[in-house]
Scaffold this motif. Structure first.
Motif, short mmCIF file in Angstrom:
data_model
loop_
_atom_site.label_atom_id
_atom_site.label_comp_id
_atom_site.label_asym_id
_atom_site.label_seq_id
_atom_site.Cartn_x
_atom_site.Cartn_y
_atom_site.Cartn_z
N MET A 58 2.11 -2.65 -7.62
CA MET A 58 1.91 -1.22 -7.35
C MET A 58 0.46 -0.90 -6.98
O MET A 58 0.20 -0.14 -6.04
N ALA A 59 -0.48 -1.46 -7.70
CA ALA A 59 -1.89 -1.19 -7.40
C ALA A 59 -2.25 -1.67 -6.00
O ALA A 59 -2.97 -0.98 -5.27
N ASP A 60 -1.73 -2.82 -5.62
CA ASP A 60 -2.00 -3.33 -4.27
C ASP A 60 -1.30 -2.48 -3.22
O ASP A 60 -1.83 -2.28 -2.12
N MET A 61 -0.10 -1.99 -3.53
CA MET A 61 0.58 -1.10 -2.61
C MET A 61 -0.23 0.16 -2.37
O MET A 61 -0.38 0.63 -1.23
N HIS A 62 -0.81 0.73 -3.44
CA HIS A 62 -1.67 1.89 -3.28
C HIS A 62 -2.89 1.57 -2.43
O HIS A 62 -3.30 2.37 -1.58
N ARG A 63 -3.47 0.42 -2.64
CA ARG A 63 -4.65 0.01 -1.87
C ARG A 63 -4.31 -0.15 -0.39
O ARG A 63 -5.06 0.31 0.49
N MET A 64 -3.17 -0.75 -0.10
CA MET A 64 -2.76 -0.91 1.29
C MET A 64 -2.47 0.45 1.93
O MET A 64 -2.84 0.70 3.09
N ALA A 65 -1.82 1.34 1.18
CA ALA A 65 -1.54 2.67 1.71
C ALA A 65 -2.83 3.40 2.03
O ALA A 65 -2.94 4.07 3.08
N GLU A 66 -3.81 3.29 1.16
CA GLU A 66 -5.11 3.94 1.40
C GLU A 66 -5.76 3.41 2.67
O GLU A 66 -6.29 4.17 3.49
N ILE A 67 -5.72 2.10 2.86
CA ILE A 67 -6.30 1.50 4.07
C ILE A 67 -5.62 2.03 5.32
O ILE A 67 -6.28 2.38 6.32
N GLU A 89 -1.01 7.54 -7.54
CA GLU A 89 -1.54 7.30 -6.20
C GLU A 89 -2.74 8.20 -5.93
O GLU A 89 -3.70 7.78 -5.27
N LEU A 90 -2.71 9.42 -6.45
CA LEU A 90 -3.86 10.31 -6.29
C LEU A 90 -5.11 9.71 -6.92
O LEU A 90 -6.20 9.75 -6.33
N ARG A 91 -4.97 9.18 -8.12
CA ARG A 91 -6.12 8.56 -8.79
C ARG A 91 -6.65 7.38 -7.99
O ARG A 91 -7.87 7.22 -7.84
N ALA A 92 -5.75 6.57 -7.45
CA ALA A 92 -6.17 5.42 -6.67
C ALA A 92 -6.90 5.85 -5.40
O ALA A 92 -7.98 5.32 -5.08
N PHE A 93 -6.34 6.81 -4.68
CA PHE A 93 -6.96 7.24 -3.43
C PHE A 93 -8.29 7.94 -3.68
O PHE A 93 -9.30 7.65 -3.02
N ALA A 94 -8.30 8.88 -4.62
CA ALA A 94 -9.52 9.65 -4.88
C ALA A 94 -10.62 8.77 -5.44
O ALA A 94 -11.81 8.99 -5.15
N ALA A 234 12.53 12.01 12.96
CA ALA A 234 11.74 13.07 12.34
C ALA A 234 10.43 13.36 13.09
O ALA A 234 9.72 14.30 12.71
N GLY A 235 10.11 12.58 14.10
CA GLY A 235 8.91 12.86 14.89
C GLY A 235 7.78 11.88 14.70
O GLY A 235 6.62 12.21 15.00
N PHE A 236 8.10 10.67 14.25
CA PHE A 236 7.08 9.64 14.06
C PHE A 236 7.31 8.50 15.04
O PHE A 236 8.41 8.33 15.58
N SER A 237 6.27 7.71 15.27
CA SER A 237 6.37 6.56 16.16
C SER A 237 5.84 5.32 15.46
O SER A 237 5.16 5.40 14.43
N ASP A 238 6.19 4.18 16.02
CA ASP A 238 5.66 2.88 15.59
C ASP A 238 5.83 2.61 14.09
O ASP A 238 4.87 2.17 13.43
N PRO A 239 7.01 2.83 13.52
CA PRO A 239 7.17 2.50 12.10
C PRO A 239 7.05 0.99 11.87
O PRO A 239 7.60 0.19 12.63
N ALA A 240 6.32 0.62 10.83
CA ALA A 240 6.11 -0.79 10.54
C ALA A 240 6.06 -0.99 9.03
O ALA A 240 5.48 -0.18 8.30
N ILE A 241 6.67 -2.06 8.55
CA ILE A 241 6.65 -2.37 7.13
C ILE A 241 5.26 -2.87 6.73
O ILE A 241 4.70 -3.74 7.39
N PHE A 242 4.72 -2.31 5.65
CA PHE A 242 3.44 -2.79 5.12
C PHE A 242 3.57 -3.33 3.70
O PHE A 242 2.64 -3.97 3.19
N TYR A 243 4.73 -3.09 3.06
CA TYR A 243 4.88 -3.48 1.67
C TYR A 243 6.33 -3.89 1.41
O TYR A 243 7.26 -3.24 1.90
#
Length: 256
Positions: A58-67, A89-94, A234-243
Motif C-alpha cells: 500500500m505504501a508503495d502504491m501511494h508513492r507510485m500514485a504520487e509520482i 493517501e492524503l498523509r502520504a501525498f501531503a 468517462a472522458g479519459f485517455s491512455d489508461p495504463a496499469i501502474f499497480y
C-alpha cells in the motif's frame, strides 16, 4: 460504509460498502445516491493499523500514485481525493509534496474525523468535505486520486462518478484509481488470495473461499478490459496499469 464488506467478511478495506438496506442505489436529478456511510466505530478505530496490512504494497502504491500525479501537475497543484476518509493517501501525498493542496470528499463523517487526525500536520493545505463526488468543488483540479472505492459501485454509478471527476479536472491532468477487480475468469481465486494475505499466515486456500465468494457477490468486479473501457467512456485517455497486488489493480489515465 456501514457493514463494510471487505472489513467484516474478508478483513479487507473498503470505503463505500453497501449493506442489504442500501444495495439498490439510485440516480436522482443527476446525482448518485451512494450507500450509507461507514459508521462502525470499531472498524474506523482499526482502519489505520489494519489497512496497510491488507492491501499489498500500500505504501508503495501511494508513492507510485504520487509520482504519476506529479508528472502532469504544477509544483503547487491542487488535487481532489475521492473517498478521502481515513486519510492515508492524503498523509502520504501531503508529506511528500510540501506545496500541494488537497480537497477530499467522503460520505462518512467518522472516517473524515479520522482523516483530520491523521493529516493534522498538513491541515492548512487540506479541505475535507462530507459527501460523494457531487460535494466536490468544480475545480479544475490538477489531478485526482480515487483509491479503494470504485469496486463498490456498479457500472452506471461508476461511470457517473468517473464522469463527474473528469468534469472537475484540468485537461491533461492525471487520474489514479485502485481497487479490487476481476483479475481472471475466476475472480474468486484471486479474492481468496487477498483474503489469505489479509489474515493469518498458513491459512489453507479452501478456508478463504467462502469469504471470497461473498465478496464476489457483493462487489462490482470488472475485468481489466472493462475497467479501461469505462475510463475511456468517462472522458479519459491512455489508461495504463501502474499497480497490481493479488486482486487489486491500479490505473493511471489522462483527462482529455
Amino acid at each position: 460504509m456501514s457493514n463494510p464488506i471487505c472489513a467484516t467478511i474478508a478483513g479487507l478495506p473498503g470505503k463505500h460498502a453497501p449493506d442489504s438496506a442500501t444495495q439498490s442505489q439510485r440516480q436522482n436529478g443527476g446525482m448518485i445516491s451512494y450507500p450509507e456511510p461507514f459508521n462502525d466505530l470499531a472498524l474506523v478505530a482499526s482502519y489505520l493499523a489494519e489497512t496497510p496490512c491488507r492491501v499489498p504494497g500500500m505504501a508503495d502504491m501511494h508513492r507510485m500514485a504520487e509520482i504519476l500525479l506529479a508528472e502532469r501537475a504544477p509544483d503547487d497543484g491542487h488535487f481532489l481525493i475521492v473517498g478521502a476518509g481515513g486519510g492515508l493517501e492524503l498523509r502520504a501525498f501531503a508529506g511528500s509534496r510540501a506545496n500541494w493542496r488537497f480537497t477530499g470528499v467522503d460520505p462518512s463523517s467518522a472516517m473524515l474525523d479520522l482523516a483530520r487526525q491523521v493529516t493534522a500536520p498538513y491541515s492548512e493545505r487540506i479541505q475535507l468535505l462530507e459527501g460523494t463526488v457531487d460535494a466536490a468543488p468544480s475545480g479544475p483540479f490538477d489531478g485526482v486520486a480515487c483509491l479503494l472505492t470504485l469496486h463498490f459501485l456498479d457500472r452506471d454509478e461508476r461511470l457517473y462518478t468517473l464522469a463527474e471527476i473528469r468534469r472537475r479536472m484540468r485537461t491533461g491532468a492525471a487520474l489514479v484509481v485502485a481497487h479490487h477487480i476481476a483479475a481472471s475468469p475466476d475472480p474468486e481465486k484471486w479474492l481468496a488470495r487477498s483474503v489469505i494475505f489479509a489474515g493469518k499466515s498458513g491459512q489453507h486456500p479452501d478456508n478463504a473461499l467462502p469469504a471470497a465468494r461473498a465478496m464476489a457477490e457483493r462487489l462490482s468486479l470488472m475485468s481489466p478490459d472493462e475497467e479501461e473501457s469505462l475510463l475511456l467512456e468517462a472522458g479519459f485517455s491512455d489508461p495504463a496499469i501502474f499497480y497490481a497486488g493479488l486482486s487489486f489493480r491500479g490505473w493511471v489515465a489522462t483527462a482529455c
